[in-house]
Design an enzyme around this catalytic site. Structure first.
Site, PDB file in Angstrom:
ATOM      1  N   ASP A 156     132.055  53.013  53.642  1.00 10.48           N
ATOM      2  CA  ASP A 156     132.469  54.206  52.914  1.00 10.48           C
ATOM      3  C   ASP A 156     133.347  55.078  53.806  1.00 10.48           C
ATOM      4  O   ASP A 156     133.263  54.996  55.029  1.00 10.48           O
ATOM      5  CB  ASP A 156     131.254  55.035  52.488  1.00 10.48           C
TER       6      ASP A 156
HETATM    7  N1  URA Z   1     125.742  51.431  52.978  1.00 12.57           N
HETATM    8  C1  URA Z   1     126.279  52.593  52.588  1.00 12.57           C
HETATM    9  O1  URA Z   1     125.652  53.358  51.864  1.00 12.57           O
HETATM   10  N2  URA Z   1     127.524  52.896  52.995  1.00 12.57           N
HETATM   11  C2  URA Z   1     128.244  52.097  53.792  1.00 12.57           C
HETATM   12  O2  URA Z   1     129.367  52.430  54.137  1.00 12.57           O
HETATM   13  C3  URA Z   1     127.671  50.887  54.204  1.00 12.57           C
HETATM   14  C4  URA Z   1     126.422  50.577  53.778  1.00 12.57           C
END
Ligand code: URA
Length: 235
Positions: A103
């Site tokens: 993310d």
């Molecule tokens: N889980 C998440 O919530 N975000 C990420 O970026 C990777 C794994």
């Protein structure tokens, strides 16, 4: 690129030999025989055939580990003009792309490669490759919450696989957790922490299988070393 150079780069023949082949009428560009030496081709667009067989540039496979900073989108480009992870990788001419996704507000280990097979292997749920995260969450999960996290939680109507979770440090208002999952659903760690009422404040990925972020500085990247490549080949 000049046609004979392109042929040489594709491993067809030396440049000199390629010139002879062109003059002998053995080379077609987009269906037409080209006998002109120095004819320009666009390797991304033109279809070049030698003896009626399409030739292509053999790209060298490259494998890169990046320590992704917060604020970068895991993508090759972004509609909204935000910074993307490939902005951080200079001097690599191969067309690499990220394997999986972090993310925008998650940092840490991201692999980039032009090896599509490898990308599939690392991401395919069947291979159950553990991804390790360090999370700062609100509050500290109690025993029951940790247990339900480990056993799997129902998210969007589907139960998550068994997972690893351990409290590394507890503070007054938050705690630091070691979380390991092998699935790769969207926002999975955040959703799982949310499901046990301890929302994530900060998230960093530190390992994918045997690939470890180690001391790589934030925003920096490096090529994988021989040992890491051996590991990837063993998958
Ligand atoms: N889980 C998440 O919530 N975000 C990420 O970026 C990777 C794994």
């Amino acid at each position: 690129m000049r046609l004979q150079k392109y042929m040489a780069k594709c491993g067809v023949a030396s440049r000199r030999k390629a010139e002879e082949m062109i003059e002998a009428g053995l080379v077609k560009v987009n269906g037409r025989i080209v006998e002109e030496l120095g004819f320009k081709v666009d390797p991304d667009r033109d279809i070049v055939k030698v003896n009626n067989k399409v030739i292509r540039l053999e790209e060298k496979m490259v494998y890169i580990m990046l320590n992704k900073p917060v604020g970068y989108v895991t993508s090759l480009k972004d509609d909204k003009g935000r910074r993307v992870v490939t902005d951080l990788i200079e001097g690599v001419k191969e067309r690499i792309y990220p394997v999986g996704r972090l993310d925008i507000d998650t940092s840490g280990l991201l692999i980039l490669t032009n090896d599509g097979d490898l990308a599939n292997k690392l991401m395919h749920p069947r291979n159950e490759i553990l991804k390790k995260y360090i999370a700062v969450v609100e509050g500290t999960p109690n025993r029951a919450e940790l247990e339900s996290f480990r056993n799997g939680l129902v998210i969007d109507g589907r139960k998550t696989a068994k997972a690893y979770i351990k409290v590394l440090k507890r503070f007054e208002s938050d705690s630091i957790l070691d979380i390991r999952i092998h699935e790769g659903r969207n926002r999975q760690v955040k959703n799982m922490c949310e499901a046990i009422n301890h929302p994530v404040k900060k998230l960093k990925r530190v390992a994918i299988g045997e690939l470890q972020l180690g001391g790589l500085d934030i925003g920096n990247w490096r090529y994988l070393d021989d040992e890491e490549l051996l590991y990837l080949r063993s998958l």
